[in-house]
Design a protein around this motif. Structure first.
Motif, PDB file in Angstrom:
ATOM      1  N   ASN B 102       0.829  -1.212   0.000  1.00 40.25           N
ATOM      2  CA  ASN B 102       0.000   0.000   0.000  1.00 40.25           C
ATOM      3  C   ASN B 102       0.862   1.261   0.000  1.00 40.25           C
ATOM      4  O   ASN B 102       0.548   2.233  -0.685  1.00 40.25           O
ATOM      5  CB  ASN B 102      -0.986   0.006   1.179  1.00 40.25           C
ATOM      6  N   PHE B 103       1.958   1.255   0.706  1.00 43.27           N
ATOM      7  CA  PHE B 103       2.833   2.437   0.725  1.00 43.27           C
ATOM      8  C   PHE B 103       3.639   2.551  -0.570  1.00 43.27           C
ATOM      9  O   PHE B 103       4.008   3.644  -0.975  1.00 43.27           O
ATOM     10  CB  PHE B 103       3.786   2.381   1.921  1.00 43.27           C
ATOM     11  N   HIS B 104       3.915   1.407  -1.203  1.00 43.97           N
ATOM     12  CA  HIS B 104       4.749   1.443  -2.400  1.00 43.97           C
ATOM     13  C   HIS B 104       3.936   1.349  -3.685  1.00 43.97           C
ATOM     14  O   HIS B 104       4.497   1.201  -4.777  1.00 43.97           O
ATOM     15  CB  HIS B 104       5.820   0.335  -2.322  1.00 43.97           C
ATOM     16  N   ASN B 105       2.614   1.421  -3.535  1.00 47.14           N
ATOM     17  CA  ASN B 105       1.734   1.644  -4.687  1.00 47.14           C
ATOM     18  C   ASN B 105       1.783   0.537  -5.738  1.00 47.14           C
ATOM     19  O   ASN B 105       1.935   0.798  -6.924  1.00 47.14           O
ATOM     20  CB  ASN B 105       2.078   3.008  -5.335  1.00 47.14           C
ATOM     21  N   ARG B 132      -1.011  -3.070   7.411  1.00 44.63           N
ATOM     22  CA  ARG B 132      -1.202  -1.667   7.842  1.00 44.63           C
ATOM     23  C   ARG B 132      -0.231  -1.356   8.974  1.00 44.63           C
ATOM     24  O   ARG B 132       0.223  -2.260   9.679  1.00 44.63           O
ATOM     25  CB  ARG B 132      -2.638  -1.384   8.286  1.00 44.63           C
ATOM     26  N   GLU B 136      -6.636   3.251  10.545  1.00 44.26           N
ATOM     27  CA  GLU B 136      -6.992   4.245   9.522  1.00 44.26           C
ATOM     28  C   GLU B 136      -7.987   5.284  10.026  1.00 44.26           C
ATOM     29  O   GLU B 136      -8.126   6.349   9.430  1.00 44.26           O
ATOM     30  CB  GLU B 136      -7.562   3.524   8.293  1.00 44.26           C
ATOM     31  N   LEU B 143      -2.050  11.663   5.983  1.00 45.24           N
ATOM     32  CA  LEU B 143      -1.652  10.321   5.567  1.00 45.24           C
ATOM     33  C   LEU B 143      -2.902   9.516   5.224  1.00 45.24           C
ATOM     34  O   LEU B 143      -3.678   9.159   6.093  1.00 45.24           O
ATOM     35  CB  LEU B 143      -0.882   9.628   6.687  1.00 45.24           C
ATOM     36  N   LYS B 144      -3.090   9.253   3.944  1.00 50.42           N
ATOM     37  CA  LYS B 144      -4.349   8.634   3.505  1.00 50.42           C
ATOM     38  C   LYS B 144      -4.172   7.207   3.003  1.00 50.42           C
ATOM     39  O   LYS B 144      -5.026   6.686   2.304  1.00 50.42           O
ATOM     40  CB  LYS B 144      -4.970   9.479   2.372  1.00 50.42           C
ATOM     41  N   ILE B 145      -3.034   6.590   3.294  1.00 53.37           N
ATOM     42  CA  ILE B 145      -2.772   5.243   2.797  1.00 53.37           C
ATOM     43  C   ILE B 145      -3.708   4.244   3.492  1.00 53.37           C
ATOM     44  O   ILE B 145      -3.727   4.158   4.718  1.00 53.37           O
ATOM     45  CB  ILE B 145      -1.309   4.836   3.086  1.00 53.37           C
ATOM     46  N   LYS B 146      -4.457   3.499   2.693  1.00 49.05           N
ATOM     47  CA  LYS B 146      -5.359   2.502   3.275  1.00 49.05           C
ATOM     48  C   LYS B 146      -4.622   1.173   3.451  1.00 49.05           C
ATOM     49  O   LYS B 146      -3.603   0.938   2.801  1.00 49.05           O
ATOM     50  CB  LYS B 146      -6.553   2.286   2.356  1.00 49.05           C
TER      51      LYS B 146
END
Lengths: 261, 252
Positions: B102-105, B132, B136, B143-146
């Motif tokens: 999720n952080f590295h898309n 995670r 959330e 910071l909107k990373i799900k």
């Protein structure tokens, strides 16, 4: 260290962790394993959704009455109210509960309305009349965008500011966060409870530093949270043993005038 | 009680006062809370465009603390993932590598992960997938990373039946849904929560697939360890969750 848990829902049909109907012996055995000597029962507050009507409120509060009648030594209750039902209904339900059993010592508010809503004056009247602290569900609306129902710490602090003679507990430290603590700062009638989300580090110390350990109350949100975690995060702080004992036990005992052996 | 923590991080987190500990400080912090060994990653890797600068920091920081085992982060969406992995293996020995999809898309369901999975199997290195790092509902506004979507975890497990992976930072509901279809994963316990969580989990999920993790330093270390220590479950299950499963899974 002895513990009083100011934020519990032993009757919680969404999970039924302690049986259906709730087996109080199991709840107490669970609590004692964690040195919890007393629990404050807030009711199965979302049983009928965000805005229960008068009959639904009575059912939820009657569950609490049963708990208090069965084990007054272990449980104290808060009266669950929906301020939107108006002054008459608010006062009537408060009086009905107080007459039913001596173990009610506070008022619980959930998400019927925002704490800045004008209807909160009815709750303030009941709290003043019967000298009951008000525990208001609070959560930062930064990420939960529902200000109509959710009370941001700004809103709960406003309620406390408008009613300095009413003692207010801003619920869910791990929900109001660092910003919420700062909103609560400087209001002598405002307390925070430590319940909420996961056991994020540094928040307990931050709350004690800014509000004073006297204004932080241990709460778990049982059965939604794990008591070992919610207690462990307090024991793990750098606070003095005396401050930890205040948070875990003394502050709630004092606020609710509980005389426990 | 012997405890091995499978979810510890070094490094500061820009949105909380989490301290930037040295290896020795981290080891002392964990030891004081009853944790003798830990698998340690570096939070800085989630924000870097390429993780190796921070991975090198991780290896260097843990040089003098043999009980803290480095778990470097690999970003398999980058063209140089083979080089990342090779450098980490050379710096090792390492027992596992970690992904932050999720952080590295990138999607955990992507076919691009197939050669990466083959490569780490060849190297006998385990995979930890971080689902995670934070709740959330309660975190810094910018910071909107799900969390990693359940569908992706499901697809990943279906595509990789021979690989047994560890999900870190996974919710109870996610474990339950995945467990209904897959046996090739274990779950780290830091984000599993309701009252009596381990007792409840063991009714439907085997103890041999749960591993202690505290999510230090974002979550409180003692809180995470006490979740296991105070659990009302058999001593054998505690031993499995506390250390034995980690020993077996990571060959410690």
């Amino acid at each position: 260290m002895r513990v009083i848990d100011v934020h519990t829902h032993p009757v919680f049909r969404g999970l039924n962790l302690f049986g259906e109907p709730t087996d109080l012996k199991r709840v107490i055995a669970h609590g004692r394993r964690h040195n919890i000597v007393h629990m404050i029962v807030l009711g199965d507050v979302l049983l009928y959704g965000a805005t229960p009507n008068a009959a639904q409120l009575r059912k939820i509060n009657d569950d609490t009455v049963k708990v208090l009648k069965a084990r007054p030594d272990y449980f104290t209750g808060f009266i669950y109210l929906n301020p939107l039902l108006g002054e008459k209904a608010t006062m009537a339900e408060t009086e009905r509960c107080l007459a039913a059993v001596p173990g009610f010592r506070g008022i619980k508010l959930e998400i019927a309305n925002n704490a800045a809503h004008p209807a909160m004056r009815h709750v303030a009247k009941a709290a003043r009349t019967y000298n009951l602290p008000v525990l208001q569900h609070s959560w930062s609306t930064t990420n939960i965008k529902d200000r109509k129902h959710q009370s941001d710490p700004v809103d709960t602090a406003l309620f406390a500011r408008r009613n300095p003679e009413v003692k207010v507990i801003m619920a869910h430290l791990t929900g109001i966060g660092f910003r919420g603590v700062l909103e609560a700062k400087g209001l002598p009638n405002l307390y925070v409870d430590t319940s909420g989300g996961y056991p994020e580090d540094y928040l307990i110390e931050f709350a004690a530093e800014h509000l004073g350990a006297d204004h932080v109350l241990y709460g778990s949100d049982l059965p939604i949270r794990e008591n070992s975690c919610t207690i462990g995060r307090i024991l793990d702080t750098q606070l003095s043993a005396a401050d930890k004992q205040k948070i875990l036990f003394g502050n709630t005992a004092r606020l609710l005038n509980l005389h426990l052996n | 009680m012997n405890l091995i923590d499978t979810n510890v991080n070094l490094g500061p987190w820009p949105f909380t006062p989490a301290p930037d500990r040295t290896g020795l400080e981290l080891a002392a912090h964990l030891r004081a809370r009853g944790i003798r060994r830990a698998l340690v990653s570096h939070l800085g890797t989630v924000f870097q465009p390429e993780p190796m600068v921070t991975n090198r920091q991780l290896f260097a920081t843990l040089k003098r603390t043999p009980n803290l085992l480095p778990v470097p982060t690999i970003n398999p969406a980058l063209a140089n993932w083979r080089e990342q992995l090779a450098e980490c293996l050379a710096a090792g020995p390492i027992r596992a590598v970690k992904l932050f999809p999720n952080f590295h898309n990138y999607s955990l369901a992507s076919r691009r992960l197939d050669p990466f999975m083959a490569e780490i199997a060849k190297a006998s290195v385990r995979l930890i997938i971080n689902v995670r790092l934070e709740d959330e509902r309660h975190r810094y506004f910018a910071l909107k990373i799900k969390g990693v979507p359940l569908k992706q975890m499901d697809a990943f497990l279906a595509r990789n039946p021979p690989h047994h992976v560890l999900f870190a930072g996974i919710y109870k509901g996610e474990v339950e849904k995945l467990a209904a279809k897959h046996a090739n994963f274990s779950a780290e316990i830091s984000f599993l929560e309701i009252t009596n969580i381990l007792e409840v989990m063991l009714r439907t999920f085997p103890a041999r697939r749960l591993l202690l993790g505290t999510a230090t330093p974002l979550l409180n270390t003692r809180a995470g360890a006490d979740k296991l220590r105070c659990a009302n479950i058999p001593a054998k299950a505690k031993a499995l969750i506390g250390a034995d499963n980690a020993r077996r899974l990571f060959n410690l």
